[in-house]
Design an enzyme around this catalytic site. Structure first.
Site, PDB file in Angstrom:
ATOM      1  N   THR A   1      18.681   4.810  -4.845  1.00 11.11           N
ATOM      2  CA  THR A   1      17.554   5.354  -4.180  1.00 11.11           C
ATOM      3  C   THR A   1      17.959   6.569  -3.416  1.00 11.11           C
ATOM      4  OG1 THR A   1      15.577   5.036  -2.629  1.00 11.11           O
ATOM      5  CG2 THR A   1      17.706   3.656  -2.283  1.00 11.11           C
TER       6      THR A   1
ATOM      7  N   CYS B   1     -13.146  -6.275  -6.162  1.00  9.48           N
ATOM      8  CA  CYS B   1     -12.903  -7.342  -5.677  1.00  9.48           C
ATOM      9  C   CYS B   1     -11.577  -7.752  -5.282  1.00  9.48           C
ATOM     10  CB  CYS B   1     -13.557  -8.465  -6.931  1.00  9.48           C
ATOM     11  SG  CYS B   1     -11.950  -8.639  -8.295  1.00  9.48           S
TER      12      CYS B   1
ATOM     13  N   TYR C   1       0.437   6.206 -15.807  1.00 15.27           N
ATOM     14  CA  TYR C   1       0.627   5.127 -15.790  1.00 15.27           C
ATOM     15  C   TYR C   1       0.838   4.319 -16.914  1.00 15.27           C
ATOM     16  CZ  TYR C   1       1.506   5.460 -10.775  1.00 15.27           C
ATOM     17  OH  TYR C   1       2.152   5.743  -9.559  1.00 15.27           O
TER      18      TYR C   1
ATOM     19  N   HIS D   1       6.709  -1.626  -3.781  1.00 15.49           N
ATOM     20  CA  HIS D   1       5.734  -0.691  -4.259  1.00 15.49           C
ATOM     21  C   HIS D   1       4.992  -1.065  -5.306  1.00 15.49           C
ATOM     22  CE1 HIS D   1       8.331   2.802  -2.225  1.00 15.49           C
ATOM     23  NE2 HIS D   1       7.737   2.088  -1.467  1.00 15.49           N
TER      24      HIS D   1
ATOM     25  N   ARG E   1       3.987   5.219 -18.594  1.00 15.02           N
ATOM     26  CA  ARG E   1       5.173   4.342 -18.043  1.00 15.02           C
ATOM     27  C   ARG E   1       4.987   2.983 -18.366  1.00 15.02           C
ATOM     28  NH1 ARG E   1       5.256   5.794 -12.183  1.00 15.02           N
ATOM     29  NH2 ARG E   1       7.071   4.782 -12.144  1.00 15.02           N
TER      30      ARG E   1
HETATM   31  C1  BJW Z   1      21.308   6.896 -10.068  1.00 13.37           C
HETATM   32  C2  BJW Z   1      21.337   6.796 -11.338  1.00 13.37           C
HETATM   33  C3  BJW Z   1      22.419   6.006 -11.814  1.00 13.37           C
HETATM   34  C4  BJW Z   1      19.981   8.209 -10.609  1.00 13.37           C
HETATM   35  N1  BJW Z   1      23.092   5.062 -11.231  1.00 13.37           N
HETATM   36  N2  BJW Z   1      22.087   6.085  -9.243  1.00 13.37           N
HETATM   37  C5  BJW Z   1       6.798  11.926   7.438  1.00 13.37           C
HETATM   38  C6  BJW Z   1       7.621  11.083   8.059  1.00 13.37           C
HETATM   39  C7  BJW Z   1       8.274   9.849   7.544  1.00 13.37           C
HETATM   40  C8  BJW Z   1       7.117   9.376   6.585  1.00 13.37           C
HETATM   41  C9  BJW Z   1       6.143   9.935   6.235  1.00 13.37           C
HETATM   42  C10 BJW Z   1       5.856  10.993   6.358  1.00 13.37           C
HETATM   43  N3  BJW Z   1       4.901  11.519   5.859  1.00 13.37           N
HETATM   44  C11 BJW Z   1       4.298  10.751   5.171  1.00 13.37           C
HETATM   45  C12 BJW Z   1       5.326   9.566   5.157  1.00 13.37           C
HETATM   46  C13 BJW Z   1       4.942   8.386   4.603  1.00 13.37           C
HETATM   47  C14 BJW Z   1       5.286   8.401   3.275  1.00 13.37           C
HETATM   48  C15 BJW Z   1       6.713   9.148   2.949  1.00 13.37           C
HETATM   49  O1  BJW Z   1       7.724   8.423   3.049  1.00 13.37           O
HETATM   50  N4  BJW Z   1       6.627  10.116   2.612  1.00 13.37           N
HETATM   51  C16 BJW Z   1       7.698  10.785   2.603  1.00 13.37           C
HETATM   52  C17 BJW Z   1       7.698  11.874   1.059  1.00 13.37           C
HETATM   53  C18 BJW Z   1       8.074  11.503   3.512  1.00 13.37           C
HETATM   54  N5  BJW Z   1       5.290   6.990   2.566  1.00 13.37           N
HETATM   55  C19 BJW Z   1       4.192   6.379   2.395  1.00 13.37           C
HETATM   56  O2  BJW Z   1       3.130   6.792   2.341  1.00 13.37           O
HETATM   57  C20 BJW Z   1       4.289   4.852   2.180  1.00 13.37           C
HETATM   58  N6  BJW Z   1       3.545   4.027   3.135  1.00 13.37           N
HETATM   59  C21 BJW Z   1       3.301   3.819   4.302  1.00 13.37           C
HETATM   60  O3  BJW Z   1       4.452   4.591   4.819  1.00 13.37           O
HETATM   61  O4  BJW Z   1       2.611   3.174   4.817  1.00 13.37           O
HETATM   62  C22 BJW Z   1       2.751   3.177   6.090  1.00 13.37           C
HETATM   63  C23 BJW Z   1       3.519   2.187   6.932  1.00 13.37           C
HETATM   64  C24 BJW Z   1       3.813   2.315   8.109  1.00 13.37           C
HETATM   65  C25 BJW Z   1       4.837   1.470   8.842  1.00 13.37           C
HETATM   66  C26 BJW Z   1       5.337   0.526   8.281  1.00 13.37           C
HETATM   67  C27 BJW Z   1       5.028   0.390   6.858  1.00 13.37           C
HETATM   68  C28 BJW Z   1       4.028   1.368   6.258  1.00 13.37           C
HETATM   69  C29 BJW Z   1       4.125   4.560   0.933  1.00 13.37           C
HETATM   70  C30 BJW Z   1       5.183   5.135  -0.131  1.00 13.37           C
HETATM   71  C31 BJW Z   1       4.880   4.692  -1.664  1.00 13.37           C
HETATM   72  C32 BJW Z   1       5.723   5.440  -2.616  1.00 13.37           C
HETATM   73  N7  BJW Z   1       5.123   5.234  -3.804  1.00 13.37           N
HETATM   74  C33 BJW Z   1       5.965   5.831  -4.904  1.00 13.37           C
HETATM   75  C34 BJW Z   1       4.975   6.001  -6.245  1.00 13.37           C
HETATM   76  C35 BJW Z   1       4.500   4.622  -6.644  1.00 13.37           C
HETATM   77  C36 BJW Z   1       5.151   3.645  -7.804  1.00 13.37           C
HETATM   78  C37 BJW Z   1       5.483   4.339  -8.895  1.00 13.37           C
HETATM   79  O5  BJW Z   1       4.662   5.293  -9.417  1.00 13.37           O
HETATM   80  O6  BJW Z   1       6.458   4.214  -9.517  1.00 13.37           O
HETATM   81  O7  BJW Z   1       7.002   4.856  -5.228  1.00 13.37           O
HETATM   82  S1  BJW Z   1       6.723   7.388  -4.708  1.00 13.37           S
HETATM   83  C38 BJW Z   1       8.164   7.175  -5.776  1.00 13.37           C
HETATM   84  O8  BJW Z   1       9.416   7.154  -4.723  1.00 13.37           O
HETATM   85  C39 BJW Z   1       8.123   5.742  -6.132  1.00 13.37           C
HETATM   86  C40 BJW Z   1       9.524   5.225  -5.650  1.00 13.37           C
HETATM   87  O9  BJW Z   1       9.571   3.610  -5.213  1.00 13.37           O
HETATM   88  C41 BJW Z   1       9.793   6.182  -4.354  1.00 13.37           C
HETATM   89  C42 BJW Z   1      11.308   6.087  -4.151  1.00 13.37           C
HETATM   90  O10 BJW Z   1      11.965   6.980  -4.952  1.00 13.37           O
HETATM   91  P1  BJW Z   1      13.444   6.435  -5.492  1.00 13.37           P
HETATM   92  O11 BJW Z   1      13.476   5.009  -5.902  1.00 13.37           O
HETATM   93  O12 BJW Z   1      14.482   6.543  -4.202  1.00 13.37           O
HETATM   94  O13 BJW Z   1      13.762   7.196  -6.586  1.00 13.37           O
HETATM   95  P2  BJW Z   1      14.320   8.802  -6.620  1.00 13.37           P
HETATM   96  O14 BJW Z   1      14.168   9.505  -7.821  1.00 13.37           O
HETATM   97  O15 BJW Z   1      13.948   9.550  -5.368  1.00 13.37           O
HETATM   98  O16 BJW Z   1      15.857   8.600  -6.347  1.00 13.37           O
HETATM   99  C43 BJW Z   1      16.978   8.161  -7.572  1.00 13.37           C
HETATM  100  C44 BJW Z   1      18.051   7.947  -6.766  1.00 13.37           C
HETATM  101  O17 BJW Z   1      18.899   7.286  -7.833  1.00 13.37           O
HETATM  102  C45 BJW Z   1      18.920   9.383  -6.850  1.00 13.37           C
HETATM  103  O18 BJW Z   1      19.525   9.182  -5.424  1.00 13.37           O
HETATM  104  C46 BJW Z   1      19.854   9.444  -7.711  1.00 13.37           C
HETATM  105  O19 BJW Z   1      21.122  10.402  -7.492  1.00 13.37           O
HETATM  106  C47 BJW Z   1      20.136   8.055  -8.178  1.00 13.37           C
HETATM  107  N8  BJW Z   1      20.535   7.723  -9.738  1.00 13.37           N
HETATM  108  N9  BJW Z   1      20.800   7.917 -11.766  1.00 13.37           N
HETATM  109  C48 BJW Z   1      22.959   5.286  -9.867  1.00 13.37           C
HETATM  110  N10 BJW Z   1      22.540   5.905 -13.150  1.00 13.37           N
END
Ligand code: BJW
Length: 233
Positions: free
Chosen positions: A176, A119, A55, A108, A58
């Protein structure tokens, strides 16, 4: 009929052309780093130095990053749309705010903020964090962590987001991959509420078939064009 209430979900693809990496796909951060090691509370407990390094790197990238045409277009939509616009971002960078967006929800968390696990105080933070960093609120050492949401943790402001999805008439998902929940489920929520759903992305996401309208290309091209079409009288 022009949409009255709009919810926009953004992801890493929106900031890709600002020089901040995406997570998945070729060259993504998860190619180089194991998400279990750097983006889970368990990984942080096992090796906090590795997580701080990830981090800190980043946070340093942020010093060079500027908002791009897509961030500016969304800020324009917020300013000029006569109805409500809520921006919900999965991104932890501050580029929506830098482009002029007023109050995006950072579901996030935020990279330019640090959280004390002792705390629970959070503070704006632009410098490196380490195990030796004292909490400015309680003075304890060794408890400071990035103010971000890791896997297994609860994303922020979920009640407000679901309330907005339940009454929106347009939902737009931008840059996303649709692989991380709960954000990946927002399109179904919006669809259930009767909203028109639009995907703007470089490639079709995991949930592409759920969207009624899709445009593929670079965010800096397709987002400004889409915003102009919405603002057209
Ligand atoms: C372009 C481009 C250009 C490129 N122009 N486009 C099984 C089933 C369902 C859920 C789960 C499961 N097992 C576990 C879970 C839950 C889990 C989860 O989803 N896991 C999956 C892997 C299955 N989720 C969690 O644990 C979350 N919490 C949770 O669910 O709590 C319980 C709850 C219950 C009920 C209600 C609410 C909550 C927490 C998730 C935390 C994610 N954290 C991260 C890292 C921390 C932050 C950081 O370091 O930055 O967040 S992971 C990472 O992925 C980051 C992002 O925000 C997140 C999403 O990624 P994103 O933004 O989609 O990026 P990419 O790289 O995946 O995609 C980029 C896209 O852009 C691509 O499509 C490209 O094509 C495109 N692109 N260039 C336009 N120029």
């Amino acid at each position: 009929m022009a949409p009255e209430r709009i919810v926009i979900l953004t992801g890493a693809g929106l900031s890709a052309e600002s020089g901040l990496g995406t997570f998945r796909g070729k060259g993504g951060l998860w190619d180089e780093y194991d998400l279990e090691e750097v983006a889970t509370p368990e990984g942080f407990a096992r090796n906090p130095v590795k997580v701080h390094d990830f981090y800190n790197m980043r946070r340093r990238w942020l010093r060079e990053a500027c908002p791009n045409a897509a961030h500016f277009a969304l800020a324009k939509l917020e300013r000029e749309h006569s109805g409500e616009v809520l921006i919900v971002t999965q991104n932890i960078d501050p580029l929506h705010e830098a482009a002029g967006s007023k109050a995006p929800i950072h579901m996030h968390g935020e990279l330019a903020s640090a959280l004390c696990a002792y705390c629970c105080a959070s503070r704006p933070w632009t410098e490196d964090l380490s195990l030796a960093t004292d909490c400015p609120a309680c003075g304890e050492s060794g408890y400071m962590r990035p103010d971000v949401v890791w896997f297994g943790e609860m994303p922020r402001e979920m009640e407000r987001i679901y309330a907005a999805l339940a009454k929106c008439d347009l939902f737009v998902s931008i840059g996303t991959s649709g692989t991380v929940y709960p954000a990946a489920g927002f399109v179904a929520e919006a669809q259930g509420a009767g909203a028109h759903t639009v995907e703007l992305n470089l490639d079709p996401s995991e949930g592409a078939s759920l969207f009624a309208e899709k445009h593929y290309g670079a965010a800096t091209e397709i987002v400004p064009a889409f915003v102009e079409s919405l603002l057209k009288p």
